[in-house]
Design a protein around this motif. Structure first.
Motif, PDB file in Angstrom:
ATOM      1  N   ASP A 212      28.847  45.997  40.276  1.00  0.00           N
ATOM      2  CA  ASP A 212      29.296  45.524  38.965  1.00  0.00           C
ATOM      3  C   ASP A 212      30.024  44.195  39.088  1.00  0.00           C
ATOM      4  OD1 ASP A 212      28.247  47.598  37.537  1.00  0.00           O
ATOM      5  OD2 ASP A 212      30.099  48.773  37.465  1.00  0.00           O
ATOM      6  N   ASN A 213      30.808  44.064  40.152  1.00  0.00           N
ATOM      7  CA  ASN A 213      31.546  42.819  40.358  1.00  0.00           C
ATOM      8  C   ASN A 213      30.595  41.653  40.605  1.00  0.00           C
ATOM      9  OD1 ASN A 213      34.258  41.713  40.497  1.00  0.00           O
ATOM     10  ND2 ASN A 213      33.787  41.227  42.616  1.00  0.00           N
ATOM     11  N   ILE A 214      29.523  41.891  41.347  1.00  0.00           N
ATOM     12  CA  ILE A 214      28.523  40.845  41.590  1.00  0.00           C
ATOM     13  C   ILE A 214      27.889  40.414  40.272  1.00  0.00           C
ATOM     14  CG2 ILE A 214      26.254  40.381  42.624  1.00  0.00           C
ATOM     15  CD1 ILE A 214      27.138  42.182  44.971  1.00  0.00           C
ATOM     16  N   ARG A 215      27.554  41.390  39.437  1.00  0.00           N
ATOM     17  CA  ARG A 215      26.933  41.072  38.153  1.00  0.00           C
ATOM     18  C   ARG A 215      27.880  40.296  37.246  1.00  0.00           C
ATOM     19  NH1 ARG A 215      24.470  47.131  37.931  1.00  0.00           N
ATOM     20  NH2 ARG A 215      22.462  46.693  38.962  1.00  0.00           N
ATOM     21  N   ARG A 216      29.158  40.668  37.262  1.00  0.00           N
ATOM     22  CA  ARG A 216      30.140  39.933  36.464  1.00  0.00           C
ATOM     23  C   ARG A 216      30.288  38.501  36.968  1.00  0.00           C
ATOM     24  NH1 ARG A 216      33.994  44.857  37.211  1.00  0.00           N
ATOM     25  NH2 ARG A 216      33.388  46.220  35.494  1.00  0.00           N
ATOM     26  N   ASN A 217      30.310  38.346  38.291  1.00  0.00           N
ATOM     27  CA  ASN A 217      30.430  37.006  38.862  1.00  0.00           C
ATOM     28  C   ASN A 217      29.188  36.165  38.551  1.00  0.00           C
ATOM     29  OD1 ASN A 217      32.977  36.629  40.201  1.00  0.00           O
ATOM     30  ND2 ASN A 217      32.369  38.200  41.643  1.00  0.00           N
ATOM     31  N   TYR A 218      28.037  36.818  38.501  1.00  0.00           N
ATOM     32  CA  TYR A 218      26.808  36.093  38.164  1.00  0.00           C
ATOM     33  C   TYR A 218      26.850  35.617  36.707  1.00  0.00           C
ATOM     34  CZ  TYR A 218      21.972  35.074  37.048  1.00  0.00           C
ATOM     35  OH  TYR A 218      20.826  34.455  36.602  1.00  0.00           O
ATOM     36  N   ASP A 219      27.354  36.452  35.805  1.00  0.00           N
ATOM     37  CA  ASP A 219      27.509  36.044  34.407  1.00  0.00           C
ATOM     38  C   ASP A 219      28.439  34.844  34.300  1.00  0.00           C
ATOM     39  OD1 ASP A 219      25.838  38.061  33.554  1.00  0.00           O
ATOM     40  OD2 ASP A 219      27.467  39.454  33.071  1.00  0.00           O
ATOM     41  N   MET A 220      29.503  34.874  35.095  1.00  0.00           N
ATOM     42  CA  MET A 220      30.450  33.761  35.089  1.00  0.00           C
ATOM     43  C   MET A 220      29.800  32.496  35.665  1.00  0.00           C
ATOM     44  SD  MET A 220      34.274  33.814  36.645  1.00  0.00           S
ATOM     45  CE  MET A 220      35.272  32.345  36.690  1.00  0.00           C
ATOM     46  N   LEU A 221      29.004  32.668  36.708  1.00  0.00           N
ATOM     47  CA  LEU A 221      28.278  31.547  37.302  1.00  0.00           C
ATOM     48  C   LEU A 221      27.365  30.894  36.264  1.00  0.00           C
ATOM     49  CD1 LEU A 221      27.383  29.896  39.813  1.00  0.00           C
ATOM     50  CD2 LEU A 221      25.719  31.704  40.282  1.00  0.00           C
ATOM     51  N   ASN A 222      26.667  31.708  35.495  1.00  0.00           N
ATOM     52  CA  ASN A 222      25.803  31.190  34.439  1.00  0.00           C
ATOM     53  C   ASN A 222      26.596  30.421  33.393  1.00  0.00           C
ATOM     54  OD1 ASN A 222      23.001  31.457  34.595  1.00  0.00           O
ATOM     55  ND2 ASN A 222      23.119  33.665  34.310  1.00  0.00           N
ATOM     56  N   ALA A 223      27.759  30.970  33.021  1.00  0.00           N
ATOM     57  CA  ALA A 223      28.612  30.321  32.034  1.00  0.00           C
ATOM     58  C   ALA A 223      29.072  28.952  32.535  1.00  0.00           C
ATOM     59  CB  ALA A 223      29.813  31.207  31.711  1.00  0.00           C
TER      60      ALA A 223
END
Length: 310
Positions: A212-223
């Motif tokens: 879940d943390n990886i997915r959250r960090n990926y969303d932030m990376l996209n942002a």
């Protein structure tokens, strides 16, 4: 505020007891299912504070709540406070004095995870540290009070339409703060502990699993990536580039430590920084050369190479 009936009284009392009195409390309730709203109303009705409580019809998250707070804020400064945290009695007085006397637009206080630190006499006579907004000071800038715990000049936020990204469930405060960096030259940190950050076991800050943390960090990376073409400020672009690099490496590191890789790391590899954006930034010569090499020799900027180096 969301389901913080155990903490909201202590939080509000820390506001009511401020030595500086000319402020308004705005509570945005994110559809609490406990007694948070009733407790807040009871406390504030008995106080002499100006306040308003906005009850949302459905739960839409902390970013949405903060954006509503920004919309209704009428003061010269905005101060974000989480409903399970508390502030020292002289917090607003100290921050406002530094902001007004010195003309700084963004002034934070230090924070601690020990409640006792709020009640200690750790007054330091308005000693403060000034951080230039630059990628060299990025680490300090991001951890200087997160987004709560500081006075931010309201006009900067409203005139530039800076809002919290409601698509993010994690890192929304970091993105907001980086947006803020585009419009200020300095951030000031008062060297006094003014904020108690409570870690609640049910909170998002406390509970996460690695995937879940990886997915959250990926969303932030996209942002972050979406903001590369939004502005022309070379200083701001340099900060975004460094953040993208840090976030990519962080994700690679977390993927590397996963026992079962259920995350498609190619999504991270596909995020590239165009060479013209790198050239336009004010990254130092060394970092500019590194980023240009990774941009032009794209095979270097992937998980496989990172894994070998690791």
């Amino acid at each position: 505020m969301y389901n913080t009936e155990l903490y909201i009284e202590e939080c509000l009392q820390s506001c009511i007891n401020q030595t500086y009195k000319n402020f308004e409390i705005i509570i945005i309730d994110d559809k609490s299912t406990d007694k948070s709203v009733d407790i807040a109303k009871d406390i504030l009705e008995k106080s002499k504070c100006k306040y308003r409580i906005i009850e949302k019809e459905r739960r839409l998250g902390v970013s949405n709540s903060r954006n509503i707070g920004i919309k209704y804020a009428e003061g010269d400064y905005i101060y974000f406070l989480d409903s399970d945290d508390i502030i020292k009695s002289n917090t607003l007085e100290v921050l406002l004095r530094v902001a007004q006397n010195k003309g700084y637009k963004v002034v934070f206080g230090r924070y601690d995870r020990s409640k006792e630190s709020i009640y200690l006499n750790n007054k330091v006579e308005d000693e403060y540290t000034i951080y230039d907004i630059s990628y060299d000071e990025l680490g300090e800038l991001l951890w200087a009070g997160v987004i709560w715990g500081g006075l931010i000049y309201t006009e900067i936020i409203k005139n530039n339409n800076i809002n919290f990204d409601e698509a993010l469930e994690y890192g929304e405060d970091t993105i907001f703060k980086i947006e803020l960096f585009n419009y200020i030259d300095k951030l000031v940190m008062v060297d006094e502990i003014l904020y108690f950050w409570r870690i609640v076991e049910k909170s998002l800050s406390y509970n996460f699993n690695p995937l879940d943390n990886i997915r959250r960090n990926y969303d932030m990376l996209n942002a972050l990536n979406c903001r590369l073409n939004k502005y022309v400020n070379p200083k701001y672009i340099a900060i975004i580039i460094r953040m993208i690099r840090m976030k990519k490496n962080s994700i690679y590191d977390e993927v590397f430590n996963l026992k079962n890789n259920e995350f498609d790391v190619k999504k991270v590899e596909s995020i590239k920084i165009p060479s013209n954006i790198i050239i336009k930034s004010n990254l130092s010569y060394k970092y500019k050369v590194i980023e240009l090499a990774l941009s032009l020799l794209s095979f270097l900027d992937n998980y496989s190479i990172w894994k070998i180096l690791k």
